[in-house]
Write a protein that holds these residues in place. Structure first.
Motif, PDB file in Angstrom:
ATOM      1  N   LEU A  34       0.826  -1.205   0.000  1.00 58.59           N
ATOM      2  CA  LEU A  34       0.000   0.000   0.000  1.00 58.59           C
ATOM      3  C   LEU A  34       0.862   1.257   0.000  1.00 58.59           C
ATOM      4  CD1 LEU A  34      -2.812   1.204   0.095  1.00 58.59           C
ATOM      5  CD2 LEU A  34      -2.766   1.001   2.580  1.00 58.59           C
ATOM      6  N   GLY A  35       1.944   1.243   0.782  1.00 57.85           N
ATOM      7  CA  GLY A  35       2.819   2.410   0.839  1.00 57.85           C
ATOM      8  C   GLY A  35       3.411   2.751  -0.518  1.00 57.85           C
ATOM      9  N   ARG A  36       3.905   1.742  -1.218  1.00 60.31           N
ATOM     10  CA  ARG A  36       4.453   1.961  -2.554  1.00 60.31           C
ATOM     11  C   ARG A  36       3.354   2.415  -3.516  1.00 60.31           C
ATOM     12  NH1 ARG A  36       8.027   3.735  -6.069  1.00 60.31           N
ATOM     13  NH2 ARG A  36       8.278   2.443  -7.917  1.00 60.31           N
ATOM     14  N   GLY A  37       2.176   1.836  -3.385  1.00 60.88           N
ATOM     15  CA  GLY A  37       1.069   2.221  -4.250  1.00 60.88           C
ATOM     16  C   GLY A  37       0.661   3.668  -4.061  1.00 60.88           C
ATOM     17  N   LEU A  38       0.617   4.125  -2.812  1.00 60.21           N
ATOM     18  CA  LEU A  38       0.261   5.524  -2.545  1.00 60.21           C
ATOM     19  C   LEU A  38       1.285   6.470  -3.160  1.00 60.21           C
ATOM     20  CD1 LEU A  38      -0.926   5.179   1.163  1.00 60.21           C
ATOM     21  CD2 LEU A  38      -2.345   5.854  -0.775  1.00 60.21           C
ATOM     22  N   ASP A  39       2.563   6.101  -3.085  1.00 62.98           N
ATOM     23  CA  ASP A  39       3.608   6.943  -3.689  1.00 62.98           C
ATOM     24  C   ASP A  39       3.416   7.051  -5.196  1.00 62.98           C
ATOM     25  OD1 ASP A  39       4.803   7.406  -1.254  1.00 62.98           O
ATOM     26  OD2 ASP A  39       6.275   5.794  -1.458  1.00 62.98           O
TER      27      ASP A  39
END
Length: 464
Positions: A34-39
């Motif tokens: 999720l963190g990478r996706g938000l970036d």
């Protein structure tokens, strides 16, 4: 060509969707967390395929943040066979659609085509947006940005609006913001608190009465429905409206005509209705305590407001706002908020939401008096104690007898206890700002015991 982002921790899903959309000529980005996706979403994409169960976060909670990314991408939820309900819940947060895994290439391509067609039509017909005056509503979290978008759309129409949210979430402020930006902005905004009126009194308050209608009716009285003529009638806590009044009020909504208590003549009123509740009206309709036909009339547009516990990045902004308001009210010098204060405020669950935070910060300002900085010691006791509870280590489940430990060599109890004691007393000193008597009161330990534990843990003021 569109930019498509796939957020899924399953490598086979990512590679399969990437090939499917890449063959259509689209630029495909993938993320396994999720963190990478938000970036990646913040860099700008058109459509996002989102798995709900990710290793570093809850997909349900991220829909608002993803749809608030630059360009307002459409989010299509990917769900397993047993999680249809969870995926359907995300539709209320603004997701475009949900797809059940495994999905055929034709289903995937059709979902992307429909989302891109919608975006193309939306941007082609989009007129320059008029600035929305939110009246100073504080907060820039994705959930609040989403709520503002819904308010702005509601302000452009005459449809009925139902605002949903827990107690203290700011439902009346949202209704006022919609009215302020609507075509009726120069007309009255009339509030009726359904929870504070008896059944007999509520009918008189809503519709008015004529002289002699009942004991004490010495003159004609104009009701709030009449007062709202040309403007907005806001029914707060509509779930508390007595069943006997729900039927008569449904007719008022449909025809905009009413009869004052004791009168033989009907009157008319051109009002727009907005209502708010902290109750589950659908459950009430199933239980027979709220009319389903009235609910259908109320929620032409529905605006859910997020609870404060889902807006943790707004807590600091709101705390600063309420501190300034309290300082102005009590003619006290402006105050800063300490870093320790933020550590206590953010984890708290805020059952009373924004209203509770406002009361807490008012108490903190009063306790701080002439001091320039607000510390945790200035907060009400129950707030400070809640943070201590979170600092205590959680009890771990006991292993079954004979089971093998898989977490590596176990730490000696003496070392483990020393580390936990040190963490606890550091937290305690952060909250109390090294006020030892206050630390004694909160922890239940004597003052000498506090000093002894601080010495054993090597904790001194200035070395936190």
């Amino acid at each position: 060509m569109a930019r498509v982002l796939i957020i899924d921790d399953d490598e086979l899903i990512r590679s399969g969707l990437s090939r499917c959309f890449g063959d259509l000529g689209h630029d495909v980005l993938t993320a396994d967390s999720l963190g990478r996706g938000l970036d990646l979403a913040r860099a700008g994409v058109d459509v996002i395929y989102l798995d709900l169960n990710l290793p570093d976060g809850d997909g349900h909670m991220s829909v608002n943040e993803l749809t608030a990314a630059p360009g307002g991408p459409e989010v299509i939820v990917l769900t397993g066979l047993k999680d249809n309900f969870g995926a359907q819940e995300t539709l209320t947060s603004g997701a475009w659609d949900y797809i059940q895994k495994p999905a055929t290439p034709s289903v995937l391509k059709a979902s992307l085509e429909s989302a891109l067609k919608y975006r193309s039509d939306k941007f082609a017909a989009q007129a320059p947006a008029r600035a929305f005056d939110d009246g100073g509503i504080v907060g820039r979290s994705p959930a609040m940005d989403r709520a503002r978008q819904l308010m702005a759309r509601a302000a452009e129409s005459e449809a009925g609006v139902l605002i949903l949210g827990e107690t203290g979430a700011g439902k009346e402020l949202a209704a006022q913001a919609i009215h302020r930006n609507s075509a009726r902005r120069d007309k009255p905004f009339v509030v009726v608190d359904c929870s504070n009126l008896t059944e007999t009194l509520l009918e008189s308050v809503l519709y008015g009465h004529v002289k002699g209608a009942f004991t004490g009716a010495l003159t004609d009285h104009r009701g709030l429905v009449a007062e709202a003529d040309g403007g907005t009638l806001f029914l707060d806590e509509i779930g508390e409206l007595p069943p006997s009044l729900q039927k008569s009020f449904l007719r008022v909504l449909q025809e905009h005509r009413f009869r004052p208590v004791g009168s033989s003549r009907e009157q008319s009123s051109d009002f727009r209705l907005m209502a708010a509740t902290n109750r589950d009206l659908e459950a009430m309709t199933r239980a027979g305590t709220f009319r389903s036909d009235l609910l259908f009339r109320l929620r032409t547009l529905e605006i859910p407001l997020p609870p404060l516990r889902e807006r943790d990045q707004d807590v600091g902004l709101l705390a600063l706002h309420f501190a300034k308001t309290a300082c102005d009210r009590y003619r006290l010098p402006p105050k800063q908020l300490s870093k320790q204060l933020d550590k206590v405020l953010r984890p708290y669950t805020w059952p009373g939401n924004v209203r509770e935070l406002g009361n807490v910060m008012e108490a903190a300002v009063i306790n701080a008096g002439q001091e320039p900085v607000i510390y945790p010691k200035h907060l009400p006791g129950h707030i400070r104690v809640s943070s201590l509870d979170k600092a205590r280590p959680k009890r771990q489940p006991v292993r079954a007898q004979g089971s093998q430990a898989t977490d590596g060599p176990i730490q000696p109890y003496k070392d483990y206890k020393a580390l936990r004691d040190q963490a606890y007393f550091r937290q305690l000193m952060d909250i109390c700002d090294f006020d030892i008597p206050e630390a004694s009161r909160l922890s239940g330990l004597s003052v000498p015991s506090i000093y002894r534990h601080l010495s054993l843990a090597g904790i001194r003021r200035g070395r936190k």
